[in-house]
Design a protein around this motif. Sequence first.
Motif, PDB file in Angstrom:
ATOM      1  N   ASN A 147      -4.252   0.470  -2.141  1.00 24.63           N
ATOM      2  CA  ASN A 147      -4.039  -0.839  -1.518  1.00 24.63           C
ATOM      3  C   ASN A 147      -3.960  -1.922  -2.580  1.00 24.63           C
ATOM      4  OD1 ASN A 147      -4.274   0.412   1.032  1.00 24.63           O
ATOM      5  ND2 ASN A 147      -6.491   0.090   1.055  1.00 24.63           N
ATOM      6  N   SER A 148      -3.454  -3.071  -2.186  1.00 26.02           N
ATOM      7  CA  SER A 148      -3.342  -4.223  -3.091  1.00 26.02           C
ATOM      8  C   SER A 148      -2.703  -3.808  -4.409  1.00 26.02           C
ATOM      9  CB  SER A 148      -4.726  -4.829  -3.338  1.00 26.02           C
ATOM     10  OG  SER A 148      -5.317  -5.228  -2.117  1.00 26.02           O
ATOM     11  N   LEU A 149      -1.611  -3.121  -4.325  1.00 28.69           N
ATOM     12  CA  LEU A 149      -0.965  -2.591  -5.521  1.00 28.69           C
ATOM     13  C   LEU A 149      -0.447  -3.704  -6.418  1.00 28.69           C
ATOM     14  CD1 LEU A 149       0.779   0.452  -3.900  1.00 28.69           C
ATOM     15  CD2 LEU A 149      -0.702   0.570  -5.910  1.00 28.69           C
ATOM     16  N   ARG A 190       0.049   5.773   0.286  1.00 30.68           N
ATOM     17  CA  ARG A 190      -0.914   6.870   0.297  1.00 30.68           C
ATOM     18  C   ARG A 190      -0.256   8.100  -0.293  1.00 30.68           C
ATOM     19  NH1 ARG A 190      -4.211  10.126   5.038  1.00 30.68           N
ATOM     20  NH2 ARG A 190      -2.176  11.060   5.424  1.00 30.68           N
ATOM     21  N   ARG A 225      -9.747  -0.997  -4.697  1.00 24.54           N
ATOM     22  CA  ARG A 225      -8.360  -0.985  -4.221  1.00 24.54           C
ATOM     23  C   ARG A 225      -7.905   0.428  -3.838  1.00 24.54           C
ATOM     24  NH1 ARG A 225      -4.252  -2.256  -7.521  1.00 24.54           N
ATOM     25  NH2 ARG A 225      -5.308  -1.538  -9.412  1.00 24.54           N
ATOM     26  N   GLN A 248      -5.429   6.783  -1.366  1.00 23.08           N
ATOM     27  CA  GLN A 248      -4.987   5.584  -0.657  1.00 23.08           C
ATOM     28  C   GLN A 248      -5.007   4.432  -1.650  1.00 23.08           C
ATOM     29  OE1 GLN A 248      -3.933   5.105   2.628  1.00 23.08           O
ATOM     30  NE2 GLN A 248      -3.446   3.037   1.903  1.00 23.08           N
ATOM     31  N   SER A 301       0.826  -1.205   0.000  1.00 24.53           N
ATOM     32  CA  SER A 301       0.000   0.000   0.000  1.00 24.53           C
ATOM     33  C   SER A 301       0.862   1.258   0.000  1.00 24.53           C
ATOM     34  CB  SER A 301      -0.899   0.033   1.241  1.00 24.53           C
ATOM     35  OG  SER A 301      -1.790  -1.054   1.270  1.00 24.53           O
TER      36      SER A 301
END
Length: 122
Positions: free
Chosen positions: A84-86, A19, A67, A82, A17
């Motif tokens: 996530n789960s890149l 940000r 995501r 933000q 993740s």
Amino acid sequence: QVQLVESGGGLVQAGGSLRLSCAASGRTFSSYAMGWFRQAPGKEREFVAVISWNGGSTYYTDSVKGRFTISRDNAKNTVYLQMNSLKPEDTAVYYCAAGRLRGRTPDEFDYWGQGTQVTVSS
């Protein structure tokens, strides 16, 4: 006039993740819709997400739905992304932009930041 400065990019492993933040100058930040775009090497700049002036409405491109989350804090003149789960395919330079309409194309935005690099390793 609005000046935008992105931060928060970096190198992350797949599944991780990050940000991103975009700090805006000027007293009119809260009157603008804010968007995030990205551009990978050799590709056109593509839309990622947009948020309305008051944060009440958001929209995402299909590939990041579930995501990524866009948000804003008008008291801090800042918009966030933000992530996530890149995935490796998320690797790109990420740009924030300000526009009068909640658009989805680069032409609909008036002000741009300098971009921040996001690299996702497999």
